[in-house]
Design a protein around this motif. Structure first.
Motif, PDB file in Angstrom:
ATOM      1  N   GLY A 157       0.822  -1.212   0.000  1.00  0.00           N
ATOM      2  CA  GLY A 157       0.000   0.000   0.000  1.00  0.00           C
ATOM      3  C   GLY A 157       0.851   1.255   0.000  1.00  0.00           C
ATOM      4  O   GLY A 157       0.555   2.228  -0.698  1.00  0.00           O
ATOM      5  N   MET A 158       1.926   1.258   0.798  1.00  0.00           N
ATOM      6  CA  MET A 158       2.835   2.405   0.814  1.00  0.00           C
ATOM      7  C   MET A 158       3.491   2.600  -0.547  1.00  0.00           C
ATOM      8  O   MET A 158       3.610   3.730  -1.035  1.00  0.00           O
ATOM      9  CB  MET A 158       3.906   2.224   1.885  1.00  0.00           C
ATOM     10  N   PHE A 159       3.937   1.513  -1.144  1.00  0.00           N
ATOM     11  CA  PHE A 159       4.586   1.590  -2.454  1.00  0.00           C
ATOM     12  C   PHE A 159       3.615   2.112  -3.513  1.00  0.00           C
ATOM     13  O   PHE A 159       3.960   2.962  -4.328  1.00  0.00           O
ATOM     14  CB  PHE A 159       5.131   0.211  -2.832  1.00  0.00           C
ATOM     15  N   ILE A 160       2.397   1.623  -3.506  1.00  0.00           N
ATOM     16  CA  ILE A 160       1.381   2.078  -4.460  1.00  0.00           C
ATOM     17  C   ILE A 160       1.031   3.546  -4.226  1.00  0.00           C
ATOM     18  O   ILE A 160       0.871   4.321  -5.165  1.00  0.00           O
ATOM     19  CB  ILE A 160       0.134   1.175  -4.390  1.00  0.00           C
ATOM     20  N   LEU A 161       0.921   3.940  -2.956  1.00  0.00           N
ATOM     21  CA  LEU A 161       0.637   5.328  -2.628  1.00  0.00           C
ATOM     22  C   LEU A 161       1.760   6.241  -3.103  1.00  0.00           C
ATOM     23  O   LEU A 161       1.502   7.337  -3.629  1.00  0.00           O
ATOM     24  CB  LEU A 161       0.436   5.468  -1.118  1.00  0.00           C
ATOM     25  N   GLY A 162       2.996   5.806  -2.952  1.00  0.00           N
ATOM     26  CA  GLY A 162       4.124   6.580  -3.465  1.00  0.00           C
ATOM     27  C   GLY A 162       4.054   6.737  -4.973  1.00  0.00           C
ATOM     28  O   GLY A 162       4.310   7.819  -5.508  1.00  0.00           O
ATOM     29  N   GLY A 163       3.711   5.677  -5.670  1.00  0.00           N
ATOM     30  CA  GLY A 163       3.555   5.764  -7.122  1.00  0.00           C
ATOM     31  C   GLY A 163       2.410   6.675  -7.524  1.00  0.00           C
ATOM     32  O   GLY A 163       2.495   7.405  -8.505  1.00  0.00           O
TER      33      GLY A 163
END
Length: 112
Positions: free
Chosen positions: A16-22
């Motif tokens: 979720g953090m990685f997707i939010l960063g993207g």
């Protein structure tokens, strides 16, 4: 529960953090329209602060999300299912730490 189910549950937060960063990097809206992006009182000041805040949030969330993803997987493989609660608490702590770090960096840059 199965080991793979534990692994799936534990890796949801870092993904979720990685997707939010993207999302912050690629899909943040342009300045006057601030529907999608990293919002706090300093990021909404002007166009430069909006772009800076979204790029900073994308970098930090992407890096922390990737690091936590790898750390969680390694810890779960080495120690096993006994660390499930610790890993979840650690992941949530890293989310809060990332948010605090981003807010402090933005405040330091734009608070005059």
């Amino acid at each position: 529960m199965s080991f793979w189910l534990y692994l799936l549950i534990v890796e949801i937060i870092p993904l979720g953090m990685f997707i939010l960063g993207g999302l912050f990097e690629a899909s943040s809206t342009k300045y006057p329209d601030t529907k999608i992006g990293y919002k706090n009182k300093y990021s909404l000041k002007d166009k430069y602060s909006w772009e800076y805040s979204n790029k900073l949030a994308a970098k930090i969330y992407g890096a922390v999300g990737t690091g936590v993803f790898i750390f969680n997987a390694i810890l779960l493989f080495i120690i096993g299912e006994n660390t499930f609660t610790f890993i979840l608490l650690f992941s949530l702590f890293m989310v809060l730490l990332s948010r605090t770090m981003i807010d402090n960096l933005i405040k330091k840059k734009f608070d005059k």
